[in-house]
Write a protein that holds these residues in place. Structure first.
Motif, mmCIF file in Angstrom:
data_model
loop_
_atom_site.group_PDB
_atom_site.id
_atom_site.type_symbol
_atom_site.label_atom_id
_atom_site.label_comp_id
_atom_site.label_asym_id
_atom_site.label_seq_id
_atom_site.Cartn_x
_atom_site.Cartn_y
_atom_site.Cartn_z
ATOM 1 N N PRO A 1 0.821 -1.219 0.000
ATOM 2 C CA PRO A 1 0.000 0.000 0.000
ATOM 3 C C PRO A 1 0.844 1.253 0.000
ATOM 4 N N ASN A 2 0.209 2.329 -0.332
ATOM 5 C CA ASN A 2 0.828 3.647 -0.286
ATOM 6 C C ASN A 2 0.135 4.456 0.820
ATOM 7 N N PRO A 3 0.922 5.061 1.769
ATOM 8 C CA PRO A 3 2.383 5.154 1.769
ATOM 9 C C PRO A 3 3.044 3.961 2.438
ATOM 10 N N ILE A 4 4.367 3.839 2.238
ATOM 11 C CA ILE A 4 5.167 2.828 2.923
ATOM 12 C C ILE A 4 5.417 3.314 4.350
ATOM 13 N N ALA A 5 5.194 2.445 5.329
ATOM 14 C CA ALA A 5 5.375 2.847 6.726
ATOM 15 C C ALA A 5 5.865 1.667 7.545
ATOM 16 N N LEU A 6 6.701 1.941 8.513
ATOM 17 C CA LEU A 6 7.207 0.910 9.407
ATOM 18 C C LEU A 6 6.044 0.240 10.140
ATOM 19 N N ASN A 7 6.113 -1.102 10.227
ATOM 20 C CA ASN A 7 5.104 -1.935 10.898
ATOM 21 C C ASN A 7 3.769 -1.993 10.165
ATOM 22 N N LYS A 8 3.709 -1.458 8.957
ATOM 23 C CA LYS A 8 2.499 -1.573 8.151
ATOM 24 C C LYS A 8 2.238 -3.040 7.827
ATOM 25 N N LYS A 9 0.982 -3.469 7.965
ATOM 26 C CA LYS A 9 0.604 -4.857 7.719
ATOM 27 C C LYS A 9 -0.500 -4.936 6.669
ATOM 28 N N TRP A 10 -0.510 -6.024 5.930
ATOM 29 C CA TRP A 10 -1.612 -6.328 5.028
ATOM 30 C C TRP A 10 -1.608 -7.830 4.795
ATOM 31 N N GLU B 1 -2.751 -23.312 -1.072
ATOM 32 C CA GLU B 1 -2.948 -21.879 -0.911
ATOM 33 C C GLU B 1 -2.764 -21.524 0.561
ATOM 34 N N VAL B 2 -1.855 -20.591 0.827
ATOM 35 C CA VAL B 2 -1.513 -20.227 2.199
ATOM 36 C C VAL B 2 -1.747 -18.734 2.396
ATOM 37 N N PRO B 3 -2.596 -18.345 3.331
ATOM 38 C CA PRO B 3 -2.779 -16.911 3.624
ATOM 39 C C PRO B 3 -1.561 -16.367 4.355
ATOM 40 N N LEU B 4 -1.103 -15.210 3.933
ATOM 41 C CA LEU B 4 0.085 -14.598 4.521
ATOM 42 C C LEU B 4 -0.265 -13.297 5.233
ATOM 43 N N GLU B 5 0.413 -13.066 6.351
ATOM 44 C CA GLU B 5 0.455 -11.736 6.932
ATOM 45 C C GLU B 5 1.775 -11.111 6.521
ATOM 46 N N ILE B 6 1.719 -9.925 5.941
ATOM 47 C CA ILE B 6 2.909 -9.257 5.413
ATOM 48 C C ILE B 6 3.147 -8.001 6.236
ATOM 49 N N LYS B 7 4.412 -7.781 6.597
ATOM 50 C CA LYS B 7 4.726 -6.658 7.479
ATOM 51 C C LYS B 7 6.041 -6.006 7.067
ATOM 52 N N ILE B 8 6.052 -4.691 7.008
ATOM 53 C CA ILE B 8 7.289 -3.940 6.808
ATOM 54 C C ILE B 8 7.973 -3.830 8.169
ATOM 55 N N VAL B 9 9.104 -4.507 8.338
ATOM 56 C CA VAL B 9 9.747 -4.582 9.651
ATOM 57 C C VAL B 9 10.932 -3.636 9.787
ATOM 58 N N SER B 10 11.428 -3.085 8.673
ATOM 59 C CA SER B 10 12.545 -2.141 8.751
ATOM 60 C C SER B 10 12.557 -1.246 7.525
ATOM 61 N N LEU B 11 12.967 0.001 7.748
ATOM 62 C CA LEU B 11 13.136 0.962 6.653
ATOM 63 C C LEU B 11 14.594 1.360 6.474
ATOM 64 N N ASP B 12 15.507 0.694 7.198
ATOM 65 C CA ASP B 12 16.901 1.137 7.212
ATOM 66 C C ASP B 12 17.861 -0.045 7.297
ATOM 67 N N CYS C 1 17.679 0.095 2.937
ATOM 68 C CA CYS C 1 16.785 -0.856 2.286
ATOM 69 C C CYS C 1 15.555 -1.122 3.152
ATOM 70 N N ILE C 2 14.473 -1.435 2.500
ATOM 71 C CA ILE C 2 13.248 -1.846 3.186
ATOM 72 C C ILE C 2 13.243 -3.365 3.316
ATOM 73 N N LYS C 3 12.905 -3.834 4.497
ATOM 74 C CA LYS C 3 12.803 -5.270 4.761
ATOM 75 C C LYS C 3 11.351 -5.638 5.013
ATOM 76 N N ILE C 4 10.875 -6.635 4.269
ATOM 77 C CA ILE C 4 9.483 -7.069 4.362
ATOM 78 C C ILE C 4 9.461 -8.553 4.700
ATOM 79 N N VAL C 5 8.704 -8.918 5.734
ATOM 80 C CA VAL C 5 8.596 -10.309 6.169
ATOM 81 C C VAL C 5 7.168 -10.790 5.959
ATOM 82 N N MET C 6 7.036 -11.991 5.399
ATOM 83 C CA MET C 6 5.738 -12.590 5.096
ATOM 84 C C MET C 6 5.677 -13.963 5.751
#
Length: 232
Positions: free
Chosen positions: A109-118, A143-154, A167-172
């Protein structure tokens, strides 16, 4: 292997895009990415090189679509909205009017933010084994449902193409039960994936692991690293 890389890449390796050069998923015409891909399944380790090339934008079915071409000639289609960037689907060069998937994915999603989840649903592709003597392939497609989270912006990340800061780090992560038939039966399937994106470059590294509770097909892994980036 090319189809596998495309499925994983297009469904999970995207990030939000803006018009400036610091975009984490730049879509301007002419950019090219070279990747090394390592796939480990119960059949062993397989390695491959892969290339993606931005081909600009086009109006398709009345919608402004950005096109990225893969090594095997497949066109990957994206659109940008106020909510973020969507992956629309893929097509071959032979299709004059590509048909986009009805299940289009909002990748970030926009905007990118730390701890943002979808949330998003992924399909397993790494849980497979080809066994003698008939060389028949057995695989678990779940088919596996994922929780996706932006965990770092640096993050600072080193890959063959170089060292990248901020760099942005994203964990799913996610899991679901799958009845894989008599060979495995009912088993818990889990997926974990981590992506890193560098400003002005895009995806530079991915680590993905798919696991089950079955000894027959316990896990598969996929590793992708940027080896070269061409800006012209």
């Amino acid at each position: 292997m090319q189809n596998l890389f495309l499925v994983v890449l297009t469904s999970l390796f995207c990030i939000s895009c803006t018009k400036n050069d610091n975009s984490y998923f730049p879509l301007q015409n002419g950019l090219k990415w070279h990747y090394s891909v390592s796939l480990t399944t119960r059949d062993g380790l397989e390695k491959q090189k892969y290339i993606l090339h931005n081909k600009g934008s086009s109006s398709i079915n009345g919608k402004l679509v950005y096109i990225r071409k893969s090594l095997d000639g497949t066109n990957l289609h994206y659109s940008i909205t106020n909510e973020g960037i969507y992956y629309l689907g893929s097509s071959s060069n032979m299709l004059i009017n590509p048909k986009f998937s009805s299940n289009q994915s909002l990748i970030i999603p926009n905007p990118i933010a730390l701890n943002k989840k979808w949330e998003q649903v992924t399909t397993t592709k790494l849980l497979k084994k080809t066994g003698p003597p008939q060389r028949t392939e057995f695989k678990i497609i779940a088919e596996v449902p994922l929780e996706i989270k932006i965990v770092s912006l640096d993050e600072t990340v080193s890959v063959p193409a170089g060292k990248y800061d901020k760099c942005i780090k994203i964990v799913m992560t996610g899991s679901s039960y799958k009845d894989a038939g008599n060979y495995v039966g009912l088993t818990l399937v889990s997926v974990e994936q981590t992506n890193w994106y560098a400003p002005g470059i895009g995806l530079i590294k991915t680590e993905r692991i798919e696991k089950t509770k079955s000894d027959a097909l316990d896990k598969g892994t996929l590793s992708i690293e940027l080896t070269r980036f061409d800006s012209k």
